[in-house]
Structures are given as C-alpha cells and as structure tokens.
Design a protein around this motif. Structure first.
Motif: not given
Length: 181
Positions: A15-32
């Motif tokens: 996966p590209s860096i952009g995809t990894l950052l999107q996954l991290v961002g989505l995880t952060s949004v879900v947890l928050t």
C-alpha cells in the motif's frame, strides 16, 4: 501466493503511504467518535427500563432517605413504575406522611416503613431493623443516606469550606450503613 511477511494477502501490492495515512486517520476518527459518544451517552436520556428488576409482583425497592428530597422523588418514581417500596429514614412522622401520599397516589403499591437513624444506629440496631423486611424480595436498592449534622455550622456551604473530616464522615456514613444493609 503472498510473499510479503508483514502485509496480509489481501494486498496484492504494497500500500502507498497515502493509503496508510488514510487508515491511520480513519482509525483515529473512529476511536475519537467512540470516546465522545461513550462520554455523551451519560447525559442522553436513553430509555433504560427498570422492568428487568420488577418482573415479579413481589419485587421491592428499598430507598434510604426516602422521606424528603431526592430520596422521596426516587421513591415516587419507583412506585410509579410499579415497585413496592420500603421507605427508610430517621423521622417516623415524615415517613408515614410519605407512605400515605404514595398509597393514595399509587393504590396498587405496597409500602413499608423502616425507622433507622443511620448516623447513630449501631450495626446490631441496623440488623434488627432489617429483620422486618427480610422476607421481601428486594431487587432495587437506592443509597440516599447521608448528610452532615454539625452543631453550629451552616447547613449549606461551599465544598472548599468543609474540612477533610467532614467529608470523610459523609463517606464513612454512607459506606458503613450500606455494608450492613
């Protein structure tokens, strides 16, 4: 076959860096979002039903401090939901008046009175008083006992005007009394 050791086989390429950052961002949004909703849910009026504690017509609710204020209000709500109630307090006349008003308002509700001064009663006195209700199926217990009776002190004060001993007395009274109930 999947030749990558660190990536699941669902990825056919890294996966590209952009995809990894999107996954991290989505995880952060879900947890928050989860944390916010779990904190806000304390203040939302969910329809929590007490019916699970009142399935049997013999179900009783014991409310300490039931003759006035918050205790009386909670007792009235429980009676309105069909619970039989045990009114516990230290002023017999107020408990009788409360019981009479509940019986008039909710004729199908049974009510019993326990007169116990939680601040002064010994463990033996508490146990003796509770013998009269030992035959009842108590499914709800509301601990509303407490208060501070300090001679010469104003009844209501700001929290910072109470000493540590005053506050310890209230906590001790509530915990000690409920340990015997």
């Amino acid at each position: 076959t999947c030749s990558h050791l660190f990536w699941p086989c669902i990825f056919t390429k890294m996966p590209s860096i952009g995809t990894l950052l999107q996954l991290v961002g989505l995880t952060s949004v879900v947890l928050t979002t989860y944390r916010i909703l779990s904190n806000v849910s304390l203040w939302l009026p969910f329809n929590t039903s007490l019916n699970r504690y009142n399935r049997d017509p013999r179900a009783w609710a014991l409310v300490t401090g039931a003759s006035a204020g918050i205790g009386r209000g909670l007792t009235e709500e429980l009676a309105a939901k069909g619970f039989n109630v045990i009114l516990l307090g230290h002023k017999c006349d107020e408990l009788q008046e409360t019981r009479d008003s509940f019986i008039a308002k909710f004729p199908d509700t049974q009510a019993r009175i326990l007169v116990v001064d939680a601040a002064q009663a010994s463990p033996a006195e508490i146990e003796t008083a509770l013998v009269s209700v030992s035959d009842l199926q108590i499914t709800v217990l509301v601990n509303n006992v407490g208060g501070m009776q300090m001679i010469g002190a104003p009844r209501f004060r700001r929290l910072d005007q109470y000493s540590a001993e005053d506050l310890d007395g209230v906590v001790f009274l509530s915990a000690r009394f409920m340990a015997h109930v």
